[in-house]
Scaffold this active site. Structure first.
Site, PDB file in Angstrom:
ATOM      1  N   ASP A  61      36.965  39.583  57.839  1.00  0.00           N
ATOM      2  CA  ASP A  61      36.514  39.269  56.471  1.00  0.00           C
ATOM      3  C   ASP A  61      37.146  40.278  55.512  1.00  0.00           C
ATOM      4  O   ASP A  61      37.660  41.319  55.930  1.00  0.00           O
ATOM      5  CB  ASP A  61      34.981  39.347  56.385  1.00  0.00           C
ATOM      6  N   SER A  62      37.037  39.983  54.224  1.00  0.00           N
ATOM      7  CA  SER A  62      37.518  40.915  53.199  1.00  0.00           C
ATOM      8  C   SER A  62      36.711  42.208  53.201  1.00  0.00           C
ATOM      9  O   SER A  62      37.112  43.180  52.576  1.00  0.00           O
ATOM     10  CB  SER A  62      37.396  40.270  51.828  1.00  0.00           C
ATOM     11  N   TYR A 104      38.402  39.863  47.742  1.00  0.00           N
ATOM     12  CA  TYR A 104      39.525  38.924  47.795  1.00  0.00           C
ATOM     13  C   TYR A 104      39.340  37.812  46.752  1.00  0.00           C
ATOM     14  O   TYR A 104      40.306  37.208  46.308  1.00  0.00           O
ATOM     15  CB  TYR A 104      39.591  38.241  49.173  1.00  0.00           C
ATOM     16  N   GLY A 105      38.098  37.542  46.437  1.00  0.00           N
ATOM     17  CA  GLY A 105      37.757  36.358  45.637  1.00  0.00           C
ATOM     18  C   GLY A 105      38.301  36.356  44.226  1.00  0.00           C
ATOM     19  O   GLY A 105      38.288  35.333  43.550  1.00  0.00           O
ATOM     20  N   CYS A 161      35.439  34.473  56.437  1.00  0.00           N
ATOM     21  CA  CYS A 161      35.593  34.654  54.991  1.00  0.00           C
ATOM     22  C   CYS A 161      36.004  33.301  54.410  1.00  0.00           C
ATOM     23  O   CYS A 161      37.075  32.787  54.747  1.00  0.00           O
ATOM     24  CB  CYS A 161      36.680  35.699  54.735  1.00  0.00           C
ATOM     25  N   ASN A 162      35.148  32.724  53.585  1.00  0.00           N
ATOM     26  CA  ASN A 162      35.456  31.413  53.000  1.00  0.00           C
ATOM     27  C   ASN A 162      36.705  31.483  52.124  1.00  0.00           C
ATOM     28  O   ASN A 162      37.493  30.538  52.072  1.00  0.00           O
ATOM     29  CB  ASN A 162      34.291  30.934  52.129  1.00  0.00           C
ATOM     30  N   THR A 163      36.877  32.616  51.440  1.00  0.00           N
ATOM     31  CA  THR A 163      38.011  32.781  50.535  1.00  0.00           C
ATOM     32  C   THR A 163      39.318  32.760  51.322  1.00  0.00           C
ATOM     33  O   THR A 163      40.272  32.059  50.956  1.00  0.00           O
ATOM     34  CB  THR A 163      37.864  34.121  49.773  1.00  0.00           C
ATOM     35  N   CYS A 197      30.052  31.967  50.494  1.00  0.00           N
ATOM     36  CA  CYS A 197      30.733  33.249  50.680  1.00  0.00           C
ATOM     37  C   CYS A 197      29.906  34.003  51.708  1.00  0.00           C
ATOM     38  O   CYS A 197      28.667  34.029  51.622  1.00  0.00           O
ATOM     39  CB  CYS A 197      30.782  34.013  49.360  1.00  0.00           C
ATOM     40  N   THR A 198      30.578  34.611  52.672  1.00  0.00           N
ATOM     41  CA  THR A 198      29.835  35.201  53.794  1.00  0.00           C
ATOM     42  C   THR A 198      29.073  36.469  53.398  1.00  0.00           C
ATOM     43  O   THR A 198      28.250  36.955  54.171  1.00  0.00           O
ATOM     44  CB  THR A 198      30.789  35.496  54.970  1.00  0.00           C
ATOM     45  N   HIS A 199      29.325  36.984  52.220  1.00  0.00           N
ATOM     46  CA  HIS A 199      28.516  38.115  51.746  1.00  0.00           C
ATOM     47  C   HIS A 199      27.107  37.659  51.329  1.00  0.00           C
ATOM     48  O   HIS A 199      26.163  38.437  51.373  1.00  0.00           O
ATOM     49  CB  HIS A 199      29.171  38.787  50.534  1.00  0.00           C
TER      50      HIS A 199
HETATM   51  N1  DGL Z   1      33.218  37.162  52.058  1.00  0.00           N
HETATM   52  C1  DGL Z   1      34.222  36.439  51.396  1.00  0.00           C
HETATM   53  C2  DGL Z   1      33.967  34.948  51.420  1.00  0.00           C
HETATM   54  O1  DGL Z   1      33.344  34.450  52.326  1.00  0.00           O
HETATM   55  C3  DGL Z   1      34.758  36.845  50.074  1.00  0.00           C
HETATM   56  C4  DGL Z   1      34.350  38.077  49.394  1.00  0.00           C
HETATM   57  C5  DGL Z   1      35.436  38.627  48.503  1.00  0.00           C
HETATM   58  O2  DGL Z   1      35.577  38.197  47.345  1.00  0.00           O
HETATM   59  O3  DGL Z   1      36.149  39.478  49.005  1.00  0.00           O
HETATM   60  O4  DGL Z   1      34.413  34.219  50.563  1.00  0.00           O
END
Ligand code: DGL
Length: 251
Positions: A10-11, A42-43, A73-75, A182-184
């Site tokens: 993940d990011s 990353y987003g 990480c969805n992004t 988003c996984t966060h």
């Molecule tokens: N955890 C990431 C996701 O699932 C993105 C978080 C980020 O912006 O880095 O999209």
């Protein structure tokens, strides 16, 4: 080799919400988790930047012997999953996606929110997904600054609650389901639930990703009977990051 690790990426610390689901479903596996917090979020980056960072992380995990890669990480999935599959056609690669199908199956003509990063919300992958659910009304919801708060260990603070209240104010009492894309975000699920109330179901793709990983490993004859282990690494050379990572995994 069955005992080789599953690389989870993940990011930053967000993918630990997916690692929790993986470890619960497949406790016999060895996991190598890599959070790229030095480059998070990353987003907010360009698609090309996300691609380059994702390719670099994937290469590192395969070089370390990963038998499968979970893009938690969805992004990164939105921006780079097709490129990863092209580059490593023989590897097992699973990418998390927003749980929109689950939401649309439960509420085919419902009012659904998807909360995700700017990259995920603008990428074609999401638009293709949405075309499959023409009867649902889908709201795209960004939450600028939220990932940074979770990365800095402030998921459970007053300021994070205020940020979420502002972001979600237009949707209180209106949504059948909110997809945490988003996984966060699962780390602030309780706060979101308190703000939106019981009427809105909160859904994320973590458990589905773990099930998909299990299916892929089963098909390849690569499931490890155990005992399993978890190794956590982070690109930020800061002991606090690993402390936070362990805390999020434990919760
Ligand atoms: N955890 C990431 C996701 O699932 C993105 C978080 C980020 O912006 O880095 O999209």
């Amino acid at each position: 080799m069955k005992t080789a690790p599953i690389g989870v990426f993940d990011s930053g610390v967000g993918g630990i919400s997916v690692l929790r689901e993986l470890a619960a479903l497949l406790p016999g596996e060895n996991y190598l988790y890599f959070g790229d917090s030095a480059n998070a979020p990353y987003g907010e980056k360009t698609t090309e930047e996300v691609r380059q960072l994702t390719l670099r992380a994937a290469q590192m995990l395969f070089d370390r012997g990963a038998k499968a890669l979970v893009v938690a990480c969805n992004t990164a999935t939105s921006a780079a999953i097709h490129i990863l599959r092209e580059k490593y056609p023989e590897k097992i690669i699973i990418g998390i996606e927003p749980a929109l199908k689950v939401a649309a199956d439960r509420f085919p003509a419902g009012h659904i929110g998807i909360m995700a990063t700017a990259v995920t919300l603008r990428e074609e992958k999401l638009h293709h997904q949405l075309e499959r659910f023409p009867r649902a009304t889908v709201e795209k919801i960004g939450a600028p600054g939220l990932v940074e708060r979770i990365e800095s260990g402030k998921a459970d603070s007053k300021e994070t609650e205020e940020l979420l209240k502002n972001v979600l104010a237009p949707y209180v009492g209106k949504l059948d389901a909110l997809v945490l894309g988003c996984t966060h975000y699962p780390f602030v699920k309780d706060t979101i639930g308190r703000i939106l109330g019981d009427k809105t179901q909160l859904l994320d793709g973590g458990a589905g990703t773990a099930r998909q990983t299990k299916r892929c490993l089963e098909q390849a004859g690569l499931l490890n009977p155990g005992p399993g282990s978890v190794v956590m690494e982070n690109s930020l050379d800061d002991p606090h990051m690993l402390e936070l990572s362990r805390k999020l995994l434990g919760n």
